[in-house]
Design an enzyme around this catalytic site. Structure first.
Site, short mmCIF file in Angstrom:
data_model
loop_
_atom_site.label_atom_id
_atom_site.label_comp_id
_atom_site.label_asym_id
_atom_site.label_seq_id
_atom_site.Cartn_x
_atom_site.Cartn_y
_atom_site.Cartn_z
N SER A 279 35.51 -23.25 -94.79
CA SER A 279 36.68 -24.08 -95.00
C SER A 279 36.23 -25.40 -95.61
O SER A 279 35.15 -25.90 -95.29
CB SER A 279 37.38 -24.32 -93.67
N LYS A 285 34.27 -23.20 -89.62
CA LYS A 285 34.97 -21.98 -89.99
C LYS A 285 34.12 -20.97 -90.74
O LYS A 285 33.28 -21.30 -91.57
CB LYS A 285 36.16 -22.35 -90.88
#
Ligand code: ARG
Length: 460
Positions: A279, A285
Site C-alpha cells: 500500500s 500491507k
C-alpha cells in the site's frame, strides 16, 4: 495517387472521413492478419486448381500474400483506416503489388464469408493456446494436491465450519471444475472448426468452388451446410465467451477463497512477495491483488458474453454490420482468460500453505460433531436421536469453552452412557478425514488415487 474504395464503383462521392473512421475495424481486426492471409492463400490455390483463375495468377497471388505477411510481421506493411478492415487492407496491399492479378483473388468470395472464416481460424488457434494453458494450470493443481493429501483443513457450508477435509481434496474440487472447462473448450473448438467459405455474401456462389479442398488445406473438420447460416452464425464466438465465463467463474471463486485465506483472521495461506503488492500509505500491507484482479476480470468476461448475446439477439439474416462488434468482445474475453491462467498458476505455485493453521482451524468449531453422531449410530442409536444428543453436547461444550475432543470421558458419558474411551480415536481429525474413503471423499488414499487419475486424464 488518388485512393479508391475497393467497392467504390457505384459511388459518386467520397465517404466522409468521419464515417471511414467510424466504419473501420482495422484497429482491432488487424490481429487476424495471419488467418486472413492463410485463408486467402488457400482460396487462391483452390481458384487456380479449379480453373476459375489462371494457375499462374494463383501462384503469384499466393507468393505475394506470403511476402505481405512477412512485411506485416516485420512491421513494414502499413494498414489504413480508409481500407476499413483487415480483409480489404490485405487485398489493397496485394493489388498495389501485383495489380490486375491481385484483383482476381476475391472471385467467388465475399467479405461476409471471409470474416467468418478468419474469426473461426483465429479462435481455433486461441482455443488451442488456452487449452495448453489450462492443462498446465491443472497439472500445477495436481502437484500441489499431491503435497497436501494429509493436510487437514476445515470444510465450510454457509461459511460456517462444517466438516474437516484436506487441502488436496479442496484443490481437487477445482481440478474437476477445470476439467469440465477443458472439455467444454474442446467441444467448442469442434463447433468453431467448420469452414464457411463458399457461402459468399449470403447465397453461395455460381463458381464451381472446391469447398472441401479449402477446408482440408486449412485443417477444418467440415464445411458449413447452409450459406445463410455460414455468414450469420456467431454462436461459436458466443459459446467461447460462455465457456470462458465459466472458466473465469471457477478461477474467481478460487481467488475469492485465496483472498479470504490470506486475511490475518484466516491465515491459511500466504501469497509470495512476488505475487502480492503493498500500500502507498499503510506500511504493513501485503495485498492479494493478483487474486482480486482475477476475480475482477471475471466480470469483464461476463460483460463480453452479454455484449455478444445482446448484439446478436435482434439481427435478421444474413450479415449485418452490427456483427463487426463481435470481435472486440470475443478478443477481450480470450485475452483476459489468457492473461489470468498463467498468473493464477504461478500464484498458487508460489504461495505458502500454513498446514498448522489449517489443522487448528479444523479442530476448532466442532467440525467433528457429525462424527460424534455417527459414533453413537454405530453403537445402535438412531441417527435422529444421536443428532439431538450431539446438539446438546455442542451446547455444553460452548458453555465449557471446550472442543468436543477435549471432553473428559466423564463429560462424554454425561451426554450418553454409550460413549467409551474409543471416542477419542473415532473423532480425531485424522479419522474424520481418513474414514471418508468413498469415491469422491477426502480420505488420503482416495485423493491419491484421484491425483493419479487426474494425471492420466491430462496425458490422454
Ligand atoms: N469488417 C467486417 C466485420 O468485421 C467484415 C465484413 C464486412 N462485410 C460487409 N459487407 N460490410 O464484420
Amino acid at each position: 495517387m488518388t485512393k479508391k474504395k475497393l467497392w467504390g464503383g457505384r459511388f459518386s462521392k467520397e465517404t466522409d472521413a468521419m464515417v471511414d473512421d467510424f466504419n473501420s475495424s482495422i484497429r482491432f481486426d488487424n490481429r487476424m492478419y495471419w488467418e486472413d492471409i492463410e485463408g486467402s492463400i488457400a482460396h487462391a490455390g483452390m481458384l487456380g486448381r479449379c480453373g476459375i483463375i489462371p494457375k499462374d495468377d494463383a501462384a503469384l497471388i499466393q507468393k505475394t500474400l506470403k511476402e505481405i505477411r512477412d512485411d506485416i510481421e516485420a512491421g513494414t506493411a502499413e494498414f489504413d483506416v480508409y481500407a476499413e478492415d483487415i480483409h480489404m487492407n490485405v487485398e489493397t496491399l496485394l493489388i498495389s503489388r501485383i495489380g490486375d492479378v491481385g484483383k482476381r483473388l476475391h472471385t467467388g468470395r465475399s467479405r461476409n464469408d471471409q470474416v467468418a472464416l478468419d474469426l473461426r481460424l483465429y479462435l481455433r488457434r486461441q482455443c488451442d493456446e488456452m487449452a495448453k494453458q489450462l492443462r498446465s494450470l491443472m497439472g500445477t493443481l495436481l502437484n500441489l494436491a499431491e503435497e497436501h493429501t494429509e493436510t487437514i483443513m476445515p470444510g465450510y457450508t454457509h461459511m460456517q465450519k462444517a466438516q474437516p477435509v484436506t487441502f488436496a481434496h479442496h484443490l481437487l474440487a477445482y481440478f474437476e471444475m477445470l476439467k469440465r472447462d477443458a472439455e467444454r473448450l474442446k467441444e467448442c473448438r469442434g463447433r468453431i472448426n467448420v469452414m464457411p467459405l463458399g457461402s459468399g455474401a449470403l447465397a453461395g456462389t455460381t463458381y464451381p468452388l472446391d469447398r472441401e479442398y479449402v477446408a482440408k488445406e486449412l485443417g477444418f473438420d467440415a464445411v458449413t451446410n447452409n450459406s445463410l447460416d455460414g455468414v450469420s452464425d456467431r454462436d461459436f464466438a458466443i459459446e467461447l465467451c460462455s465457456v470462458l465465463s465459466l472458466l473465469m467463474m471457477h478461477l474467481s471463486r478460487f481467488s475469492e477463497e485465496l483472498i479470504l485465506w490470506s486475511t490475518h483472521e484466516f491465515s491459511f495461506v500466504e501469497m509470495d512477495d512476488a505475487y502480492s503488492t503493498g500500500s502507498s500509505i499503510m506500511p504493513q500491507k501485503k495485498n492479494p491483488d493478483v487474486a482480486e484482479l482475477i476475480r475482477g476480470k471475471t466480470g469483464r468476461v461476463y460483460g463480453d458474453l452479454s455484449a455478444l448475446l445482446v448484439t446478436m439477439k435482434g439481427l435478421p439474416l444474413a450479415y449485418n454490420k452490427d456483427m463487426q462488434e463481435d470481435k472486440e468482445a470475443v478478443f477481450d474475453a480470450v485475452d483476459t482468460a489468457k492473461l489470468c491462467m498463467p498468473v493464477f498458476e504461478k500464484m498458487i505455485k508460489t504461495m505458502k500453505v500454513r498446514k498448522d493453521v489449517m489443522l487448528k482451524g479444523a479442530k476448532g468449531g466442532f467440525a467433528n460433531a457429525t462424527d460424534v453422531a455417527d459414533y453413537l449410530v454405530k453403537k445402535g442409536v438412531p441417527f435422529r436421536d444421536s443428532h439431538s444428543i450431539v446438539g446438546q453436547m455442542v451446547a455444553k461444550a460452548i458453555g465449557l469453552g471446550k472442543n468436543l475432543d477435549d471432553f473428559t470421558l466423564h463429560e462424554f458419558k454425561e451426554c450418553s452412557p454409550l460413549i467409551e474411551e474409543d471416542i477419542y480415536e473415532a473423532i480425531s481429525m485424522e479419522t474424520c478425514v481418513g474414514d471418508r474413503k468413498l469415491k469422491g471423499g477426502p480420505a488420503p488414499e482416495r485423493t491419491k488415487q484421484e491425483i493419479q487419475d487426474g494425471r492420466a486424464w491430462l496425458k490422454g
